[in-house]
Design an enzyme around this catalytic site. Structure first.
Site, PDB file in Angstrom:
ATOM      1  CD  GLU A 183      -3.018  -1.042   0.355  1.00  0.00           C
ATOM      2  OE1 GLU A 183      -3.214   0.027  -0.240  1.00  0.00           O
ATOM      3  OE2 GLU A 183      -3.729  -2.040   0.177  1.00  0.00           O
ATOM      4  CB  CYS A 243      -1.701   7.339   1.204  1.00  0.00           C
ATOM      5  SG  CYS A 243      -3.102   6.487   1.940  1.00  0.00           S
TER       6      CYS A 243
HETATM    7  P1  NAD Z   1       8.374   4.921   4.525  1.00  0.00           P
HETATM    8  O1  NAD Z   1       8.340   4.177   3.242  1.00  0.00           O
HETATM    9  O2  NAD Z   1       9.495   5.818   4.784  1.00  0.00           O
HETATM   10  O3  NAD Z   1       8.343   3.920   5.771  1.00  0.00           O
HETATM   11  C1  NAD Z   1       7.316   2.991   5.941  1.00  0.00           C
HETATM   12  C2  NAD Z   1       7.819   1.881   6.842  1.00  0.00           C
HETATM   13  O4  NAD Z   1       8.840   1.159   6.167  1.00  0.00           O
HETATM   14  C3  NAD Z   1       8.438   2.360   8.149  1.00  0.00           C
HETATM   15  O5  NAD Z   1       8.023   1.480   9.184  1.00  0.00           O
HETATM   16  C4  NAD Z   1       9.930   2.208   7.901  1.00  0.00           C
HETATM   17  O6  NAD Z   1      10.705   2.008   9.055  1.00  0.00           O
HETATM   18  C5  NAD Z   1       9.955   0.971   7.022  1.00  0.00           C
HETATM   19  N1  NAD Z   1      11.144   0.822   6.185  1.00  0.00           N
HETATM   20  C6  NAD Z   1      11.971   1.782   5.731  1.00  0.00           C
HETATM   21  N2  NAD Z   1      12.934   1.226   4.953  1.00  0.00           N
HETATM   22  C7  NAD Z   1      12.695  -0.098   4.916  1.00  0.00           C
HETATM   23  C8  NAD Z   1      13.335  -1.211   4.292  1.00  0.00           C
HETATM   24  N3  NAD Z   1      14.412  -1.047   3.518  1.00  0.00           N
HETATM   25  N4  NAD Z   1      12.826  -2.439   4.465  1.00  0.00           N
HETATM   26  C9  NAD Z   1      11.709  -2.625   5.225  1.00  0.00           C
HETATM   27  N5  NAD Z   1      11.075  -1.619   5.867  1.00  0.00           N
HETATM   28  C10 NAD Z   1      11.557  -0.367   5.708  1.00  0.00           C
HETATM   29  O7  NAD Z   1       6.971   5.680   4.598  1.00  0.00           O
HETATM   30  P2  NAD Z   1       6.499   6.739   5.689  1.00  0.00           P
HETATM   31  O8  NAD Z   1       7.268   7.988   5.455  1.00  0.00           O
HETATM   32  O9  NAD Z   1       6.498   6.117   7.031  1.00  0.00           O
HETATM   33  O10 NAD Z   1       4.966   6.948   5.272  1.00  0.00           O
HETATM   34  C11 NAD Z   1       4.554   7.855   4.310  1.00  0.00           C
HETATM   35  C12 NAD Z   1       4.326   7.151   2.986  1.00  0.00           C
HETATM   36  O11 NAD Z   1       3.403   6.097   3.148  1.00  0.00           O
HETATM   37  C13 NAD Z   1       3.715   8.071   1.953  1.00  0.00           C
HETATM   38  O12 NAD Z   1       4.291   7.787   0.701  1.00  0.00           O
HETATM   39  C14 NAD Z   1       2.261   7.663   1.959  1.00  0.00           C
HETATM   40  O13 NAD Z   1       1.552   7.968   0.785  1.00  0.00           O
HETATM   41  C15 NAD Z   1       2.382   6.196   2.166  1.00  0.00           C
HETATM   42  N6  NAD Z   1       1.131   5.650   2.671  1.00  0.00           N
HETATM   43  C16 NAD Z   1       0.395   4.813   1.898  1.00  0.00           C
HETATM   44  C17 NAD Z   1      -0.829   4.347   2.359  1.00  0.00           C
HETATM   45  C18 NAD Z   1      -1.703   3.421   1.552  1.00  0.00           C
HETATM   46  O14 NAD Z   1      -2.581   2.802   2.140  1.00  0.00           O
HETATM   47  N7  NAD Z   1      -1.513   3.293   0.250  1.00  0.00           N
HETATM   48  C19 NAD Z   1      -1.282   4.738   3.606  1.00  0.00           C
HETATM   49  C20 NAD Z   1      -0.512   5.606   4.350  1.00  0.00           C
HETATM   50  C21 NAD Z   1       0.706   6.044   3.897  1.00  0.00           C
END
Ligand code: NAD
Length: 531
Positions: free
Chosen positions: A261, A295
């Protein structure tokens, strides 16, 4: 040392895969420690130990041990357990809201509606339907009339859930609850930006029967990657497209399935006949609620030229009335994550440099914490970051369009496809536009809230992700569909077994003609083979 290979897409702190982060400027990440910052004040309010890969491995082992009994329990029993968790959420509602607000800067009303309500609703929804959707489903056997077939939905085992900071309760709990009801155990890695909410989730499940079925590990990218590589049976990831790619690449090594997502750049199309009162309020709420960190926020507006001037004037007026404060009763609070505020500043500066006009806002607030003024931009185009990259802040860029076709082309001119909205008095015309949008979800005369209809599967197309949460599809994401076929009656052999009868080919052709030939079909009044 931290290595930056590419510009962060959202405000993610870049972290080299497999290395431990060094302390950052805001003190969010230290070696072996996470800090919970209250973004409304900038103060550190708590600290948590980071789970190293070995500790992630142990959590997965515990979850796997707990999974056996849990998978063997009936769906009814699992639902009963989740309803008890919902009771705990209700008992602790005030504390949970306080934790969510202190970790994200949200207003309490936002935390209640978009976090607590969303999770309670999801639990209730699956409590009502899961038994039916997880039950064996008979399948028509077609020409194999002597066979019987059915689908069986089996748990996968252990699901790794990795969640973001913008809705730290809902976006962690939704996959956790769904995977549990489907019979899996779960290891959750909450965002390193909101570890306090991760701890609150841990405490909701602690001390319950089946204590091992939910494990929580804390940390950033290295912990997340360790979870992806830990041998879990599926990864449910919510976050940026950039990290989603990394998760998918890491999961590919072990062919671990992923549910992704990811981000969005949701367009709003305002037609000439739209109810402007509603469209104006929708645009302002859809772009500014949760300080634009959704998002599915309205990230860009395409308004028909015939109503553009009035629409823009009224949007600016409405934005001016937004109550942005930390008193606990306003409309929006602070942003959550300081690096995200820098992304917002970068996008607004880029737009200004390229000729956009800032009608209101366009600056951070002069106070401690992570505050950015609600902002409206016009004279924007797709050469600007603010129209093509996820801004994820309280910024509304408005572009004037000359026709529906132009608006649809611009809406589709994006690598994302999460949600979108069409605003028109003619619902049939709006539905026609909805069909043309490259988007996992579309709202007509509304925005964002399609997510709240738990029966609607939610997810993205293009760079916005793979797979769905919510609805029957969302529940079955966490199952293995086992196809079973049996023979209805005992026969010593099947006609196609060895030795193959000499006349099977010629009899087979006759049978084909009988069944599929157009002469017979016409005579029997059939348009095709029986389903
Ligand atoms: P992010 O991608 O920076 O982090 C998300 C999660 O991934 C965190 O828990 C982080 O620690 C983890 N992570 C980071 N690097 C990783 C790796 N290499 N391997 C595994 N896990 C890793 O996102 P964010 O800044 O926390 O959230 C914002 C983003 O999320 C925005 O792009 C937003 O649009 C998206 N989002 C999408 C939805 C949806 O349902 N489509 C919902 C909410 C947020």
């Amino acid at each position: 040392m931290r290595t930056t290979q590419e510009a962060p897409e959202t405000g993610t702190v870049p972290e080299a895969v497999g290395t431990v982060p060094e302390p950052d400027a805001e003190g969010r990440e230290h070696v072996g420690e996470l800090t919970q910052v209250d973004p409304r004040t900038g103060r550190v309010i708590d600290r948590y130990a980071v789970d190293e890969p070995e500790s992630v491995r142990r959590a997965v082992e515990r979850a796997r041990a707990g999974a056996v009994e849990w998978a063997g329990a009936s769906t009814k029993d699992r639902v009963r357990h989740l309803l008890a968790v919902r009771d705990r959420i209700l008992d602790r509602a005030e504390d949970l809201v306080a934790t969510i607000c202190a970790s994200t800067g949200k207003q309490p009303a936002e935390a209640v509606t978009t976090e607590l309500t969303a999770v309670c609703e999801t639990i209730g929804y699956y409590a009502d339907h899961a038994e039916r959707w997880l039950h064996d489903q008979p399948v028509h056997t077609g020409s194999m009339v002597h066979k019987r077939a059915w689908k069986r939905y089996e748990p996968l085992g252990v699901v790794g859930v990795i969640s973001p900071w913008n809705y730290p309760f809902t976006l962690a709990m939704t996959p956790v609850v769904t995977a549990l009801i489907a019979g899996n155990s779960v290891v959750l890695k909450p965002s390193e930006v909101t570890p306090a909410v991760g701890e609150a989730i841990r405490s909701l499940f602690a001390g319950q029967s089946w204590p091992d079925v939910v494990q929580v590990v804390q940390g950033g990218a290295a912990t997340g990657e360790a979870l992806v590589r830990s041998g879990v049976d599926k990864v449910a990831f919510t976050g940026s497209a950039r990290t989603g790619r990394r998760v998918m690449a890491a999961a590919a090594d072990s062919l671990t399935p992923v549910l992704l997502e990811l981000g969005g750049k949701d367009p709003m199309i305002v037609c000439a006949d739209a109810d402007l009162d509603r469209a104006v309020q929708g645009a302002v709420w859809g772009s500014m609620q949760n300080s634009g960190q959704t998002c599915m926020s309205v990230e860009r507006v395409y308004v028909d030229a015939s109503v553009a001037e009035e629409f823009i004037d009224r949007v600016v007026e409405a934005v001016g009335r937004i109550r942005q404060d930390d008193s606990g009763v306003g409309d929006i609070g602070s942003m959550t994550f300081a690096p995200q505020l820098e992304v917002v500043e970068r996008h607004v500066a880029d737009a200004r440099d390229k000729g956009a006009r800032v009608l209101t806002g366009g600056h951070r607030l002069d106070r401690p914490g992570t505050w950015y003024a609600p902002t409206v931009l016009v004279d924007v185009d797709h050469g600007m970051e603010v129209m093509v990259e996820e801004t994820f802040g309280p910024v509304l860029p408005i572009m004037v369009t000359g026709s529906i076709d132009e608006a649809v082309d611009l809406a589709n001119d994006s690598r994302y496809g999460l949600n979108s909205s069409v605003w028109s008095a003619d619902e049939a015309a709006a539905a026609g536009i909805a069909e043309r949008l490259e988007s996992g979800n579309v709202c007509i005369n509304d925005c964002i809230v399609s997510y709240a209809v738990t029966g609607l599967p939610f997810g993205g197309v293009k760079d916005s992700g793979l797979g769905r949460v919510h609805g029957p599809e969302g529940l079955r994401e966490f199952t293995n569909v086992k196809s079973i076929m049996a023979t209805r009656w005992r026969a010593p052999r099947e006609p196609w077994w060895f030795p193959i009868p000499d006349r099977l080919a010629s009899v087979g052709i006759k049978a084909l003609r009988l069944r599929y030939g157009s002469t017979w079909r016409r005579r029997l009044g059939r348009s095709g083979p029986p389903g």
